[in-house]
Design a protein around this motif. Structure first.
Motif, PDB file in Angstrom:
ATOM      1  N   ALA A 292       0.821  -1.208   0.000  1.00 19.94           N
ATOM      2  CA  ALA A 292       0.000   0.000   0.000  1.00 19.94           C
ATOM      3  C   ALA A 292       0.856   1.260   0.000  1.00 19.94           C
ATOM      4  O   ALA A 292       0.532   2.245  -0.688  1.00 19.94           O
ATOM      5  N   LEU A 293       1.941   1.256   0.763  1.00 18.33           N
ATOM      6  CA  LEU A 293       2.839   2.415   0.792  1.00 18.33           C
ATOM      7  C   LEU A 293       3.474   2.662  -0.581  1.00 18.33           C
ATOM      8  O   LEU A 293       3.593   3.820  -1.011  1.00 18.33           O
ATOM      9  N   ILE A 294       3.861   1.612  -1.250  1.00 15.16           N
ATOM     10  CA  ILE A 294       4.420   1.743  -2.597  1.00 15.16           C
ATOM     11  C   ILE A 294       3.377   2.330  -3.542  1.00 15.16           C
ATOM     12  O   ILE A 294       3.659   3.235  -4.339  1.00 15.16           O
ATOM     13  N   TYR A 295       2.148   1.814  -3.437  1.00 19.85           N
ATOM     14  CA  TYR A 295       1.066   2.328  -4.274  1.00 19.85           C
ATOM     15  C   TYR A 295       0.809   3.807  -3.974  1.00 19.85           C
ATOM     16  O   TYR A 295       0.677   4.626  -4.893  1.00 19.85           O
ATOM     17  N   ILE A 296       0.739   4.154  -2.695  1.00 21.18           N
ATOM     18  CA  ILE A 296       0.491   5.546  -2.298  1.00 21.18           C
ATOM     19  C   ILE A 296       1.593   6.461  -2.832  1.00 21.18           C
ATOM     20  O   ILE A 296       1.321   7.536  -3.373  1.00 21.18           O
TER      21      ILE A 296
ATOM     22  N   ILE B 108      -6.749  -1.783  -6.092  1.00 24.42           N
ATOM     23  CA  ILE B 108      -7.206  -1.819  -7.481  1.00 24.42           C
ATOM     24  C   ILE B 108      -8.428  -0.930  -7.666  1.00 24.42           C
ATOM     25  O   ILE B 108      -8.517  -0.157  -8.630  1.00 24.42           O
ATOM     26  N   ILE B 109      -9.385  -1.029  -6.746  1.00 26.04           N
ATOM     27  CA  ILE B 109     -10.580  -0.187  -6.842  1.00 26.04           C
ATOM     28  C   ILE B 109     -10.212   1.290  -6.766  1.00 26.04           C
ATOM     29  O   ILE B 109     -10.715   2.112  -7.544  1.00 26.04           O
TER      30      ILE B 109
ATOM     31  N   ILE C  47     -16.156  -2.590 -12.449  1.00 22.45           N
ATOM     32  CA  ILE C  47     -15.247  -2.396 -11.318  1.00 22.45           C
ATOM     33  C   ILE C  47     -15.149  -3.670 -10.483  1.00 22.45           C
ATOM     34  O   ILE C  47     -14.051  -4.105 -10.105  1.00 22.45           O
ATOM     35  N   PHE C  48     -16.294  -4.294 -10.205  1.00 20.79           N
ATOM     36  CA  PHE C  48     -16.293  -5.533  -9.423  1.00 20.79           C
ATOM     37  C   PHE C  48     -15.530  -6.631 -10.149  1.00 20.79           C
ATOM     38  O   PHE C  48     -14.660  -7.296  -9.561  1.00 20.79           O
ATOM     39  N   GLY C  49     -15.837  -6.837 -11.434  1.00 20.28           N
ATOM     40  CA  GLY C  49     -15.190  -7.906 -12.199  1.00 20.28           C
ATOM     41  C   GLY C  49     -13.703  -7.678 -12.377  1.00 20.28           C
ATOM     42  O   GLY C  49     -12.893  -8.604 -12.203  1.00 20.28           O
TER      43      GLY C  49
ATOM     44  N   ALA D 274     -10.896 -10.071 -10.705  1.00 21.52           N
ATOM     45  CA  ALA D 274      -9.960 -10.760 -11.593  1.00 21.52           C
ATOM     46  C   ALA D 274      -8.526 -10.312 -11.321  1.00 21.52           C
ATOM     47  O   ALA D 274      -7.606 -11.144 -11.242  1.00 21.52           O
ATOM     48  N   GLY D 275      -8.323  -9.005 -11.173  1.00 23.75           N
ATOM     49  CA  GLY D 275      -6.974  -8.493 -10.941  1.00 23.75           C
ATOM     50  C   GLY D 275      -6.387  -8.966  -9.627  1.00 23.75           C
ATOM     51  O   GLY D 275      -5.228  -9.408  -9.576  1.00 23.75           O
ATOM     52  N   SER D 276      -7.172  -8.898  -8.564  1.00 21.18           N
ATOM     53  CA  SER D 276      -6.662  -9.325  -7.258  1.00 21.18           C
ATOM     54  C   SER D 276      -6.472 -10.837  -7.207  1.00 21.18           C
ATOM     55  O   SER D 276      -5.541 -11.331  -6.558  1.00 21.18           O
ATOM     56  N   LEU D 277      -7.322 -11.579  -7.907  1.00 16.54           N
ATOM     57  CA  LEU D 277      -7.157 -13.038  -7.966  1.00 16.54           C
ATOM     58  C   LEU D 277      -5.883 -13.414  -8.706  1.00 16.54           C
ATOM     59  O   LEU D 277      -5.124 -14.288  -8.261  1.00 16.54           O
TER      60      LEU D 277
END
Length: 331
Positions: free
Chosen positions: A90-94, A284-285, A306-308, A312-315
């Protein structure tokens, strides 16, 4: 035991999907002034139906660790490793993809999570810490029902206050303070209900009816609060509120009764990757919502997209992580 494990796996998969749905629809819920009434109502119903997700995770943990076995050293190591790993991600993403101050997020890491969804790792730690001290006894259904009514509704500090003739009669004050009490209670009830013989058709029908009634009440109550306040209020959304409390227990019983024969392939896959999906999905969201990858002029399509895409991305990220993380410490 195999049947119990099957319903636990299926329930975990359902809870994981619900978590993704909560965060998928949150943008509409919190932007009532700029979205259409239809898109807000649709999101409200979907979000209301998914509020049970977090309580279900606590009940699953309670079922697993408030019985003959308790959390071991490896479980504590795993939860700490997960918190550290997903905080770093999360820190890298932020730092790379948001204007958020990463330094402030890091400074208060022991007080609040780096990214909002990581609070769960702090909370579930309490279940693990208490598990060596707790072994739930098998009790009859009437005792459990009485506890549910008293602690879940009558003495629940989240119950909307009721007065009669100027006298407040609900909730009664049993000096229950803080959400942690209810997280532990969810764990206790998860174990207690898990040991009950509930596999009767009328019980399943009652559970389904209660779940539907609670979802209707949560969504209509939230809509009423919006009309009164002029803005969104989470009065009926809180995970420890009486309606969410009843809905979560109802869904637990329903799944235990109807999805206990075998693990369902789709839900089993989600269940096996629930930790990775939980760790990655919020990022991702957030990315999709803040970088223009949304279709808000078509709310149904947008929610599906957004849900799909998030699921899919997190999976896929979880699958990739498991190839590296062979001991499944963070996946």
């Amino acid at each position: 035991m195999q049947q119990k494990i099957n319903w636990i796996d299926n329930l975990r998969g359902i809870a994981c999907l619900m978590v993704v749905m909560i965060h998928t629809t949150t943008w509409y819920i919190t932007n009532a002034n700029i979205v259409t009434p239809f898109s807000w109502d649709l999101s409200n119903v979907l979000n209301s139906a998914s509020r049970v997700s977090v309580p279900l995770f606590f009940m699953i943990s309670g079922y697993l660790f408030f019985g003959e076995r308790s959390a071991q050293q490896r479980h504590f190591l795993r939860i700490v490793t997960c918190l550290l790993f997903y905080s770093v991600v999360a820190l890298i993403y932020i730092k790379l993809l948001t204007p958020i101050n990463a330094g402030l997020s890091l400074r208060y890491i022991l007080q609040k999570p780096v990214f909002y969804h990581l609070w769960f790792f702090f909370a579930i730690m309490v279940i693990y810490l208490l598990s060596p001290l707790i072994q739930v006894k098998k009790v009859n259904a009437m005792v459990i029902l009485g506890l549910m009514v008293l602690l879940g509704v009558i003495a629940n500090p989240n119950t909307v206050p009721q007065t009669l003739g100027g006298v407040k009669w609900l909730p009664i004050n049993l000096y229950i303070r803080g959400d942690t009490f209810y997280y532990v209670l969810y764990g206790l009830l998860g174990r207690a209900i898990g040991m009950l013989e509930t596999d009767k058709r009328w019980i399943s029908g009652l559970a389904a009816g209660l779940f539907a009634l609670c979802i209707f009440s949560i969504s209509t109550g939230t809509r009423h609060q919006l009309e009164v306040n002029g803005s969104f209020a989470d009065t009926f959304y809180v995970y420890c509120g009486p309606l969410v409390f009843i809905a979560a227990i109802s869904l637990l019983v329903l799944v235990k009764n109807t999805l206990n024969a075998r693990p369902l392939p789709g839900l089993t896959l989600i269940s096996q990757h629930s930790l990775g999906i939980y760790g990655f999905h919020a990022l991702i969201i957030h990315f999709l919502r803040t970088h223009g990858y949304q279709i808000t002029n078509s709310p149904v399509l947008d929610i599906l997209w957004i849900f799909g895409a998030t699921l899919a991305g997190s999976l896929l990220l979880s699958m990739a992580l498991q190839r590296i993380d062979t001991r499944k410490m963070v996946s």
